[in-house]
Scaffold this active site. Structure first.
Site, PDB file in Angstrom:
ATOM      1  CE  LYS A 107     -32.487  61.367 123.098  1.00  0.00           C
ATOM      2  NZ  LYS A 107     -31.719  62.540 122.659  1.00  0.00           N
TER       3      LYS A 107
HETATM    4  C1  PLP Z   1     -30.997  63.282 123.455  1.00  0.00           C
HETATM    5  C2  PLP Z   1     -29.932  64.093 122.815  1.00  0.00           C
HETATM    6  C3  PLP Z   1     -28.817  64.535 123.529  1.00  0.00           C
HETATM    7  C4  PLP Z   1     -28.650  64.262 125.012  1.00  0.00           C
HETATM    8  O1  PLP Z   1     -28.458  62.910 125.303  1.00  0.00           O
HETATM    9  P1  PLP Z   1     -28.761  62.375 126.786  1.00  0.00           P
HETATM   10  O2  PLP Z   1     -28.554  60.917 126.720  1.00  0.00           O
HETATM   11  O3  PLP Z   1     -30.181  62.756 127.073  1.00  0.00           O
HETATM   12  O4  PLP Z   1     -27.814  63.076 127.691  1.00  0.00           O
HETATM   13  C5  PLP Z   1     -27.852  65.258 122.856  1.00  0.00           C
HETATM   14  N1  PLP Z   1     -27.990  65.554 121.545  1.00  0.00           N
HETATM   15  C6  PLP Z   1     -29.046  65.158 120.829  1.00  0.00           C
HETATM   16  C7  PLP Z   1     -29.146  65.539 119.405  1.00  0.00           C
HETATM   17  C8  PLP Z   1     -30.049  64.403 121.422  1.00  0.00           C
HETATM   18  O5  PLP Z   1     -31.104  63.998 120.699  1.00  0.00           O
END
Ligand code: PLP
Length: 493
Positions: A107
Site C-alpha cells: 500500500k
Molecule cells: C491490502 C492488502 C492486500 C489486498 O489488496 P486489495 O487491493 O485490498 O485487494 C493484499 N496483501 C496485503 C499485504 C495487503 O496489505
C-alpha cells in the site's frame, strides 16, 4: 474528461473525484471509456517506474498539473530499492516485490502518491478547506496512509482499525505513529465494521455543511481513484522487466496473480489492460474468506457468512469495495443495475449478476482460494524449493498460481504480486518454516531473521522501543460521533 459515478450519471472532474474520494450517491468514480484515451502504452513501457507513473497519472488525471514533480516528491528517498517494485525470478514464475516502502507492504506504493495528488488538487482548485482523510484499515492501509499524510499541510488523517483484526506488528506500527495531524482509533469489530462506519460518516456529514465548517472529507481507501490509479504503473514496469529479460516478446499476454481483499490491486491490473498493456488473465487469490472466489465462479455475491480471521488479515474482507467498479465496466456502464446490486448488498447482504455480466468478467478473471493449512504449507514449500521467503498474503497468491497451472494447463511466465514483507507476519511465517514461534511478535521477527539469514526491514526494526501514542478504542456505532468530535464539528454539522 469526466469521471462518472458507478451508481448514477453524476460526474466529476478528475480533481473533484480525487478530492471527494466517493461520489455523493455512494458510488465510486471511474472513467467510463478508458480504452478510448489516446494512451501510448508502448511508449510507457520504455519508462522506469517514475516515468511510467507520470505518464499514466497524467493521462488519467489530466487536470492535476505538475505531475512529474508530484511523482518525484512522492517516491524519492522513500523506498529501499531504486526500482520501487523489483521483479525477481522464483522457479518458473516471477515475483513483483511491492513491499520495499516505509511500512513494508504494497500500500506504500499508492499511499506515497495520494497525498501529493490531493494537496495538488486542493491547491489548484483554490480550495481553502482542510481535507480530512477518513480511512478504514484491515492493517496495512492505515499505517501506509499515516506515513503518507503525516504533517502534510492542509490535511488531517483519521484511521480506524479492528481492535482484534490486525497483526501485532501492524498494530504497533499504527499506535506508535507520530505526526501533528494524525488520529488512530481501534474499533471493537472487524474490518467491514470499520469500512461501514467510514462510509456512514460520508453520508451523515453533508458536504455543504462541512464546507461551511472549512472541512472536506476524503478517503485514502482504494475507493479513491487517486489511490487506485498509482497502482497501475507497476503492472507496466513488471511487463517491461519481463521484456528486458527476454522472458516475453512485445505483445505477448502475461498473467498476473494477485492476493486480493478489497479488489483494488487486481482492478488496477484490469485498468492497465484497458490502457493497452497485454495483460492475460488476472488471477484473483483469496484466503478462507472466499467470497470473491465464489462470486467470480458463480455470479452470486453473498457476504452473509462467518467472517474468518486468518494469517493474511489484510485480505479478511467480505465486502470488496472495488468490485463495484468491475461490475460497472462489465455491465457496459449500467449504473442503474450497479446501484440495484449495491442496494441489495446493503439491505440483504447478497446479490446476483446476470449470466452475460459474469461471462464478460470471466473472460479476464480466474479465482481460487487458499485455506490456512495450505497457506502455512506454501510458505514452507516455497522456502525449501527456492530459498525465497514469502508472507502469508503472498503465499495465498502462490497457492492460487499453482491451482491455476493445474486447472488451465497454462504456460508462459506469470507475475505473482508480493504484497508484504514476511517480517510483518513472523508468527505464521515461522510456523510455515517448521519453527517454533516463541515470545512476542518482536522476538519472532528476530527469530525469523536468524533462521533465514535475512535482515529485518529498517522500518520494522525499531518498533519495539517506540512509545504507544494512540489508545482510543470505540464501538462500531461510535465511529461517526467520534469523527464529528475529532474534527470539531459537533455544532457545525
Ligand atoms: C491490502 C492488502 C492486500 C489486498 O489488496 P486489495 O487491493 O485490498 O485487494 C493484499 N496483501 C496485503 C499485504 C495487503 O496489505
Amino acid at each position: 474528461m469526466e469521471y462518472q459515478s458507478t451508481r448514477s450519471t453524476q460526474t466529476a472532474s478528475p480533481r473533484e473525484a480525487v478530492l471527494r474520494g466517493i461520489a455523493p450517491d455512494g458510488g465510486l468514480y471511474l472513467l467510463p471509456h478508458m480504452e478510448a484515451l489516446s494512451f501510448d502504452w508502448q511508449a510507457c513501457l520504455k519508462q522506469n517506474f517514475l516515468g511510467a507513473a507520470n505518464e499514466i497519472l497524467s493521462a488519467l488525471l489530466p487536470d492535476i498539473g505538475g505531475m512529474e514533480d508530484l511523482v518525484r516528491r512522492a517516491y524519492t528517498g522513500r523506498f529501499e530499492t531504486p526500482e520501487i517494485a523489483p521483479l525477481v525470478p522464483v522457479g518458473e514464475d516471477y515475483v513483483l516485490e511491492l513491499f520495499h516502502g516505509p511500512t513494508a507492504a504494497f500500500k506504500d506504493v499508492a499511499l506515497s502518491m495520494l497525498p501529493q495528488l490531493l494537496s495538488a488538487a486542493r491547491a489548484q482548485t483554490g480550495d481553502s478547506a482542510e481535507t480530512a482523510i477518513l480511512t478504514a484499515t484491515s492493517g496495512d492501509t492505515g499505517k501506509a496512509a499515516l506515513e503518507g499524510f503525516r504533517d502534510i499541510p492542509g490535511t488531517q488523517i483519521l484511521v480506524f482499525y479492528p481492535s482484534e483484526g490486525v497483526s501485532p506488528i501492524q498494530q504497533a506500527q499504527m499506535v506508535t505513529q507520530e505526526g501533528r495531524n494524525v488520529t488512530v482509533c481501534a474499533v471493537r469489530g472487524n474490518f467491514d465494521d470499520c469500512q461501514r462506519g467510514v462510509k456512514e460518516a460520508f453520508a451523515a456529514l453533508p458536504r455543504e455543511a462541512l464546507r461551511r465548517a472549512g472541512v472536506e472529507l476524503s478517503s485514502a481507501n482504494s475507493i479513491n481513484i487517486g489511490r487506485l490509479a498509482p497502482q497501475i504503473p507497476y503492472y507496466f514496469t513488471a511487463y517491461r522487466a519481463l521484456l528486458d529479460r527476454g522472458a516475453v516478446g512485445l505483445g505477448d499476454p502475461v498473467d498476473f496473480v494477485v492476493p486480493t481483499g478489497n479488489f483494488g490491486d487486481i482492478l488496477a491490473g484490469y485498468l492497465a489492460k484497458a490502457l493497452g498493456l497485454p495483460v492475460g488473465r488476472l488471477i484473483c487469490a483469496s484466503n478462507s474468506n472466499r467470497v470473491l472466489t465464489d462470486f467470480l465462479t458463480t455470479g452470486r455475491y453473498d457476504s452473509r457468512r462467518p467472517f474468518l480471521k486468518t494469517s493474511s488479515p489484510s485480505m479478511d474482507i467480505l465486502v470488496s469495495s472495488n468490485l463495484e467498479r468491475l461490475l460497472f465496466l462489465a455491465s457496459g456502464g449500467d449504473s442503474a443495475a450497479v446501484a440495484g446490486w449495491m442496494d441489495r448488498l446493503g439491505k440483504q447482504g447478497a446479490y446476483e449478476v446476470p449470466k452475460g455480466v459474469l461471462a464478460r468478467i470471466q473472460e479476464d478473471f480466474s479465482a481460487y482460494f487458499c485455506d490456512e493449512a495450505q497457506t502455512t504449507a506454501t510458505i514452507g514449500e516455497v522456502w525449501r524449493a527456492h530459498r525465497y521467503l514469502i508472507d502469508p498474503h503472498t503465499a495465498v497468491a502462490f497457492s492460487a498460481a499453482r491451482q491455476d497451472r493445474q486447472a488451465r494447463k497454462s504456460r508462459g511466465p506469470r507475475v505473482i504480486l508480493s504484497t508484504a514483507s514476511a517480517f510483518k507476519f513472523p508468527e505464521p511465517v515461522l510456523r510455515g518454516l517448521g519453527a517454533e514461534a516463541e515470545g512476542d511478535a518482536f522476538d519472532q521477527m528476530d527469530a525469523l531473521a536468524s533462521l533465514t539469514g535475512q535482515p529485518v526491514p529498517g522500518s520494522l526494526a525499531g518498533l519495539r522501543e517506540k512509545p504507544r501514542l494512540h489508545r482510543d478504542c470505540i464501538g462500531r456505532e461510535e465511529i461517526v460521533p467520534y469523527i464529528r468530535k475529532r474534527l470539531g464539528l459537533e455544532d457545525a454539522v
